[in-house]
Design an enzyme around this catalytic site. Structure first.
Site, PDB file in Angstrom:
ATOM      1  N   SER A   7     -67.373 -15.515  18.507  1.00 51.65           N
ATOM      2  CA  SER A   7     -66.847 -16.833  18.123  1.00 51.65           C
ATOM      3  C   SER A   7     -65.644 -16.762  17.187  1.00 51.65           C
ATOM      4  O   SER A   7     -65.522 -17.566  16.260  1.00 51.65           O
ATOM      5  CB  SER A   7     -67.969 -17.677  17.517  1.00 51.65           C
ATOM      6  OG  SER A   7     -68.998 -17.884  18.466  1.00 51.65           O
ATOM      7  N   GLY A  46     -70.050 -16.549  21.868  1.00 51.64           N
ATOM      8  CA  GLY A  46     -69.899 -17.795  22.619  1.00 51.64           C
ATOM      9  C   GLY A  46     -70.685 -18.970  22.069  1.00 51.64           C
ATOM     10  O   GLY A  46     -70.903 -19.959  22.765  1.00 51.64           O
ATOM     11  N   LYS A  68     -63.852 -11.909  30.434  1.00 51.29           N
ATOM     12  CA  LYS A  68     -65.138 -11.962  31.152  1.00 51.29           C
ATOM     13  C   LYS A  68     -64.892 -12.315  32.631  1.00 51.29           C
ATOM     14  O   LYS A  68     -63.903 -11.851  33.188  1.00 51.29           O
ATOM     15  CB  LYS A  68     -66.096 -12.940  30.454  1.00 51.29           C
ATOM     16  CG  LYS A  68     -66.215 -12.626  28.953  1.00 51.29           C
ATOM     17  CD  LYS A  68     -67.328 -13.327  28.248  1.00 51.29           C
ATOM     18  CE  LYS A  68     -67.321 -12.933  26.792  1.00 51.29           C
ATOM     19  NZ  LYS A  68     -68.443 -13.468  26.037  1.00 51.29           N
ATOM     20  N   ASN A 112     -61.122 -10.415  25.940  1.00 44.91           N
ATOM     21  CA  ASN A 112     -62.139 -10.185  26.964  1.00 44.91           C
ATOM     22  C   ASN A 112     -62.285 -11.471  27.773  1.00 44.91           C
ATOM     23  O   ASN A 112     -62.947 -12.408  27.344  1.00 44.91           O
ATOM     24  CB  ASN A 112     -63.462  -9.799  26.279  1.00 44.91           C
ATOM     25  CG  ASN A 112     -64.600  -9.638  27.266  1.00 44.91           C
ATOM     26  OD1 ASN A 112     -64.370  -9.572  28.478  1.00 44.91           O
ATOM     27  ND2 ASN A 112     -65.822  -9.574  26.767  1.00 44.91           N
ATOM     28  N   GLU A 172     -70.698  -6.986  17.587  1.00 48.71           N
ATOM     29  CA  GLU A 172     -70.813  -8.346  18.112  1.00 48.71           C
ATOM     30  C   GLU A 172     -72.282  -8.762  18.107  1.00 48.71           C
ATOM     31  O   GLU A 172     -73.002  -8.504  19.095  1.00 48.71           O
ATOM     32  CB  GLU A 172     -70.310  -8.403  19.556  1.00 48.71           C
ATOM     33  CG  GLU A 172     -68.873  -8.023  19.732  1.00 48.71           C
ATOM     34  CD  GLU A 172     -68.310  -8.579  21.040  1.00 48.71           C
ATOM     35  OE1 GLU A 172     -67.359  -9.341  20.976  1.00 48.71           O
ATOM     36  OE2 GLU A 172     -68.858  -8.254  22.100  1.00 48.71           O
ATOM     37  N   GLU A 180     -73.522  -8.718  27.237  1.00 51.28           N
ATOM     38  CA  GLU A 180     -73.850  -9.375  28.514  1.00 51.28           C
ATOM     39  C   GLU A 180     -74.253  -8.343  29.560  1.00 51.28           C
ATOM     40  O   GLU A 180     -75.098  -8.600  30.417  1.00 51.28           O
ATOM     41  CB  GLU A 180     -72.657 -10.231  28.979  1.00 51.28           C
ATOM     42  CG  GLU A 180     -72.548 -11.502  28.130  1.00 51.28           C
ATOM     43  CD  GLU A 180     -71.149 -12.025  27.940  1.00 51.28           C
ATOM     44  OE1 GLU A 180     -70.240 -11.637  28.682  1.00 51.28           O
ATOM     45  OE2 GLU A 180     -70.964 -12.846  27.012  1.00 51.28           O
ATOM     46  N   HIS A 205     -70.998  -4.086  26.713  1.00 47.43           N
ATOM     47  CA  HIS A 205     -70.972  -5.454  26.184  1.00 47.43           C
ATOM     48  C   HIS A 205     -72.394  -6.019  26.258  1.00 47.43           C
ATOM     49  O   HIS A 205     -73.148  -5.684  27.191  1.00 47.43           O
ATOM     50  CB  HIS A 205     -70.002  -6.311  27.004  1.00 47.43           C
ATOM     51  CG  HIS A 205     -69.785  -7.660  26.388  1.00 47.43           C
ATOM     52  ND1 HIS A 205     -70.685  -8.683  26.544  1.00 47.43           N
ATOM     53  CD2 HIS A 205     -68.791  -8.135  25.581  1.00 47.43           C
ATOM     54  CE1 HIS A 205     -70.247  -9.742  25.868  1.00 47.43           C
ATOM     55  NE2 HIS A 205     -69.102  -9.429  25.273  1.00 47.43           N
TER      56      HIS A 205
HETATM   57  P1  PGA Z   1     -66.680 -15.075  22.156  1.00 47.38           P
HETATM   58  O1  PGA Z   1     -67.037 -13.736  22.942  1.00 47.38           O
HETATM   59  O2  PGA Z   1     -65.383 -14.830  21.414  1.00 47.38           O
HETATM   60  O3  PGA Z   1     -66.573 -16.121  23.196  1.00 47.38           O
HETATM   61  O4  PGA Z   1     -67.800 -15.323  21.189  1.00 47.38           O
HETATM   62  C1  PGA Z   1     -66.848 -12.478  22.377  1.00 47.38           C
HETATM   63  C2  PGA Z   1     -67.279 -11.414  23.346  1.00 47.38           C
HETATM   64  O5  PGA Z   1     -68.248 -11.615  24.062  1.00 47.38           O
HETATM   65  O6  PGA Z   1     -66.656 -10.345  23.446  1.00 47.38           O
END
Ligand code: PGA
Length: 219
Positions: A181, A154, A10, A8, A148, A90, A88
């Protein structure tokens, strides 16, 4: 289903040139082909090629019409994508997407012939299973879920293996990936429990993403 490793990206990288460079390094070095690259939608037509799966990071809940700025699942399918990430955290938190909206997107994505990867997970002060119940209510089982927890995205703070195992068992009749992460150091442990991984930050580093993806070849 073989374990899936989803990248992903983003809202990264900032230019098409950088996206092409990142993708070509991945493509040249990847052994495991059970990966899905989800770049920003605008880069998809320039990257899509045979032998690698692609997905979008979001979609609209209608097929077409007067909806300025939206991209429908049918459009995403028509350029050669197989998957779409929906809900997601976000999108849920920054863009206020509701469970009902997410459900409509899943329905339209399935109608278009895409496989939805639906993100679920709790924030720090929420009860994991209460939130998961709300998020999966009325969602059919023929989709992929990505657990998640919000506090793990992140942050470098992973969900414990026991926690992911608990969620995996709770959702035993569904396909469940883990995300939050993940890096080349911890990926193997999660891959032994979950049906795959959803990778954000580490997927923007070609060497790290290749390392994670190729772990599957040793399991
Ligand atoms: P990350 O993000 O691996 O940077 O923690 C995962 C995600 O948001 O899908």
């Amino acid at each position: 289903m073989n374990s899936l490793i989803i990248a992903n990206w983003k809202c990264n990288p900032a230019t098409l040139k950088e996206a092409q460079e990142l993708f070509s390094e991945i493509k040249e070095n990847i052994i495991n082909k059970d990966i899905v690259i989800c770049p920003p939608s605008i880069f998809l037509p320039s990257l899509i090629c045979d032998g690698i799966n692609f997905g979008a990071q979001n979609c609209f809940w209608k097929e077409s019409g007067a909806y300025t700025g939206e991209v429908s699942p049918q459009m995403i399918k028509s350029i050669g994508c197989k998957y779409v990430i929906i809900g997601h955290s976000e999108r849920r938190t920054i863009f206020n997407e509701s469970n009902d909206e997410i459900k409509s997107k899943i329905k339209q994505a399935k109608k278009a012939g895409l496989i939805p990867i639906v993100c679920i997970g709790e924030s720090k002060n929420q009860n994991t299973f209460e939130i998961i119940e709300e998020q999966i209510k009325d969602i059919e089982k023929d989709i992929i879920l990505a657990y998640e927890p919000l506090w793990a995205i992140g942050t470098g703070e992973n969900a414990s293996i026991d926690k992911v195992r608990e969620v995996r068992e709770y959702l035993k009749d569904r396909k469940v990936l883990y995300g939050g992460s993940v890096n080349s150091q911890n990926a193997k442990d999660y891959l032994e429990i979950a049906d795959g991984l959803l990778i954000g930050g580490a997927s923007l580093n070609a060497k790290e993403f290749i390392k994670i993806s190729n772990i599957l070849c040793d399991i």
